[in-house]
Design a protein around this motif. Structure first.
Motif, PDB file in Angstrom:
ATOM      1  N   UNK A 207       0.834  -1.199   0.000  1.00 33.91           N
ATOM      2  CA  UNK A 207       0.000   0.000   0.000  1.00 33.91           C
ATOM      3  C   UNK A 207       0.865   1.244   0.000  1.00 33.91           C
ATOM      4  N   UNK A 208       0.300   2.320  -0.530  1.00 36.93           N
ATOM      5  CA  UNK A 208       0.995   3.601  -0.485  1.00 36.93           C
ATOM      6  C   UNK A 208       1.231   4.017   0.953  1.00 36.93           C
ATOM      7  N   UNK A 209       0.324   3.626   1.840  1.00 34.97           N
ATOM      8  CA  UNK A 209       0.468   3.958   3.257  1.00 34.97           C
ATOM      9  C   UNK A 209       1.710   3.282   3.831  1.00 34.97           C
ATOM     10  N   UNK A 210       2.002   2.051   3.379  1.00 31.69           N
ATOM     11  CA  UNK A 210       3.176   1.342   3.864  1.00 31.69           C
ATOM     12  C   UNK A 210       4.450   2.062   3.448  1.00 31.69           C
ATOM     13  N   UNK A 211       4.545   2.446   2.180  1.00 26.15           N
ATOM     14  CA  UNK A 211       5.707   3.171   1.708  1.00 26.15           C
ATOM     15  C   UNK A 211       5.807   4.521   2.409  1.00 26.15           C
ATOM     16  N   UNK A 212       4.678   5.173   2.587  1.00 28.53           N
ATOM     17  CA  UNK A 212       4.670   6.468   3.272  1.00 28.53           C
ATOM     18  C   UNK A 212       5.205   6.314   4.702  1.00 28.53           C
ATOM     19  N   UNK A 213       4.825   5.221   5.359  1.00 23.55           N
ATOM     20  CA  UNK A 213       5.328   4.980   6.721  1.00 23.55           C
ATOM     21  C   UNK A 213       6.847   4.839   6.713  1.00 23.55           C
ATOM     22  N   UNK A 214       7.379   4.060   5.760  1.00 26.28           N
ATOM     23  CA  UNK A 214       8.833   3.882   5.672  1.00 26.28           C
ATOM     24  C   UNK A 214       9.525   5.214   5.434  1.00 26.28           C
ATOM     25  N   UNK A 215       8.985   6.007   4.512  1.00 22.24           N
ATOM     26  CA  UNK A 215       9.596   7.296   4.195  1.00 22.24           C
ATOM     27  C   UNK A 215       9.532   8.228   5.408  1.00 22.24           C
ATOM     28  N   UNK A 216       8.368   8.317   6.050  1.00 24.46           N
ATOM     29  CA  UNK A 216       8.215   9.194   7.217  1.00 24.46           C
ATOM     30  C   UNK A 216       9.099   8.763   8.378  1.00 24.46           C
ATOM     31  N   UNK A 217       9.210   7.454   8.605  1.00 31.94           N
ATOM     32  CA  UNK A 217       9.946   6.940   9.755  1.00 31.94           C
ATOM     33  C   UNK A 217      11.446   6.915   9.531  1.00 31.94           C
ATOM     34  N   UNK A 218      11.886   6.545   8.340  1.00 26.86           N
ATOM     35  CA  UNK A 218      13.308   6.306   8.095  1.00 26.86           C
ATOM     36  C   UNK A 218      13.952   7.242   7.084  1.00 26.86           C
ATOM     37  N   UNK A 219      13.167   8.042   6.385  1.00 25.79           N
ATOM     38  CA  UNK A 219      13.701   8.884   5.326  1.00 25.79           C
ATOM     39  C   UNK A 219      14.806   9.835   5.774  1.00 25.79           C
TER      40      UNK A 219
ATOM     41  N   UNK B  12      23.274   8.498   4.048  1.00 22.51           N
ATOM     42  CA  UNK B  12      23.795   8.596   2.684  1.00 22.51           C
ATOM     43  C   UNK B  12      24.731   9.798   2.557  1.00 22.51           C
ATOM     44  N   UNK B  13      24.415  10.880   3.252  1.00 27.78           N
ATOM     45  CA  UNK B  13      25.290  12.053   3.209  1.00 27.78           C
ATOM     46  C   UNK B  13      26.646  11.733   3.834  1.00 27.78           C
TER      47      UNK B  13
ATOM     48  N   UNK C 130      23.045  12.220  -1.898  1.00 31.82           N
ATOM     49  CA  UNK C 130      22.401  11.510  -0.786  1.00 31.82           C
ATOM     50  C   UNK C 130      20.901  11.378  -1.036  1.00 31.82           C
ATOM     51  N   UNK C 131      20.287  12.442  -1.545  1.00 33.05           N
ATOM     52  CA  UNK C 131      18.858  12.381  -1.884  1.00 33.05           C
ATOM     53  C   UNK C 131      18.602  11.324  -2.959  1.00 33.05           C
ATOM     54  N   UNK C 132      19.479  11.262  -3.955  1.00 33.36           N
ATOM     55  CA  UNK C 132      19.350  10.252  -5.006  1.00 33.36           C
ATOM     56  C   UNK C 132      19.472   8.844  -4.432  1.00 33.36           C
ATOM     57  N   UNK C 133      20.407   8.667  -3.515  1.00 34.45           N
ATOM     58  CA  UNK C 133      20.604   7.360  -2.882  1.00 34.45           C
ATOM     59  C   UNK C 133      19.326   6.928  -2.173  1.00 34.45           C
ATOM     60  N   UNK C 134      18.739   7.831  -1.417  1.00 38.42           N
ATOM     61  CA  UNK C 134      17.530   7.480  -0.649  1.00 38.42           C
ATOM     62  C   UNK C 134      16.359   7.216  -1.584  1.00 38.42           C
ATOM     63  N   UNK C 135      16.218   8.023  -2.621  1.00 40.72           N
ATOM     64  CA  UNK C 135      15.141   7.788  -3.576  1.00 40.72           C
ATOM     65  C   UNK C 135      15.287   6.404  -4.216  1.00 40.72           C
ATOM     66  N   UNK C 136      16.499   6.071  -4.637  1.00 39.90           N
ATOM     67  CA  UNK C 136      16.748   4.761  -5.240  1.00 39.90           C
ATOM     68  C   UNK C 136      16.494   3.640  -4.228  1.00 39.90           C
ATOM     69  N   UNK C 137      16.840   3.877  -2.976  1.00 39.67           N
ATOM     70  CA  UNK C 137      16.618   2.874  -1.925  1.00 39.67           C
ATOM     71  C   UNK C 137      15.127   2.605  -1.756  1.00 39.67           C
TER      72      UNK C 137
ATOM     73  N   UNK D 203      20.851  -1.549   1.782  1.00 32.37           N
ATOM     74  CA  UNK D 203      20.524  -1.187   0.405  1.00 32.37           C
ATOM     75  C   UNK D 203      21.034   0.213   0.085  1.00 32.37           C
ATOM     76  N   UNK D 204      20.846   1.148   1.004  1.00 31.62           N
ATOM     77  CA  UNK D 204      21.331   2.520   0.796  1.00 31.62           C
ATOM     78  C   UNK D 204      22.850   2.529   0.641  1.00 31.62           C
ATOM     79  N   UNK D 205      23.529   1.718   1.416  1.00 37.11           N
ATOM     80  CA  UNK D 205      24.993   1.648   1.327  1.00 37.11           C
ATOM     81  C   UNK D 205      25.413   1.137  -0.053  1.00 37.11           C
ATOM     82  N   UNK D 206      24.758   0.089  -0.520  1.00 37.75           N
ATOM     83  CA  UNK D 206      25.091  -0.471  -1.831  1.00 37.75           C
ATOM     84  C   UNK D 206      24.804   0.521  -2.954  1.00 37.75           C
ATOM     85  N   UNK D 207      23.671   1.205  -2.855  1.00 36.74           N
ATOM     86  CA  UNK D 207      23.314   2.204  -3.866  1.00 36.74           C
ATOM     87  C   UNK D 207      24.338   3.337  -3.856  1.00 36.74           C
ATOM     88  N   UNK D 208      24.717   3.804  -2.666  1.00 31.70           N
ATOM     89  CA  UNK D 208      25.690   4.898  -2.562  1.00 31.70           C
ATOM     90  C   UNK D 208      27.018   4.493  -3.181  1.00 31.70           C
TER      91      UNK D 208
END
Length: 160
Positions: A8-20, A27-28, A37-44, A68-73
């Motif tokens: 659900x979009x709510x699930x992704x929204x929760x991840x973004x709000x909690x961990x973004x 990433x910075x 760093x913003x690109x890394x998080x978006x890709x993550x 995942x963020x580490x690998x993307x970075x």
């Protein structure tokens, strides 16, 4: 066989709000570039959506996001010609943590693995065992990197 449900979009929204915010700071620390760093998080988060669609029965934990963020970075850093080779080769609570600018500048001078250990240990509040699993090394290596980072920071702070 159970029916696969779309995340659900709510699930992704929760991840973004909690961990973004934490992922952006993490990433910075790795990239030293706010836009990258913003690109890394978006890709993550894109990878999170794909993973949840592909494996709806699997539970995602915050450590998955950081790994995942580490690998993307690291992948994005490898693609940037202006990044020094040693940066890429050397790398094999509260959501609103404020880090004093003077300290952030000092931490930014540390080698990548030391910066990463400092951030995860002091700001993400991870134990050394969890950091070791994340970095693929032994807890003693993490403690050594933290010791070395503290020594570097102490020297830099005294020089300032």
């Amino acid at each position: 066989m159970g029916q696969q449900s779309e995340p659900s979009d709510a699930s992704l929204e929760w991840w973004v709000d909690t961990w973004g915010d934490r992922l952006v700071r993490y990433a910075y620390v790795m990239t030293r570039d706010h836009h990258l760093a913003q690109d890394v998080v978006q890709e993550t988060f894109i990878k999170l959506m794909v993973f949840q669609r592909r494996y709806p029965e699997r539970v995602v934990v915050p450590g998955w996001l950081f790994t995942t963020a580490r690998r993307v970075a690291l992948t994005l850093l490898r693609r940037r010609p202006e990044v020094a080779a040693d940066v890429v080769e050397s790398s094999g609570s509260d959501a609103h943590i404020w880090i004093p600018p003077a300290f952030r500048e000092l931490v930014d001078t540390l080698p990548l693995l030391e910066r990463e250990c400092v951030w995860l240990f002091y700001y993400a509040d991870w134990p050394t065992e969890q950091i070791a699993r994340h970095l693929g090394c032994k807890p003693g290596a993490v403690r050594g990197r933290l010791f070395s980072a503290r020594q570097h920071l102490r020297q830099l702070w005294e020089d300032e």
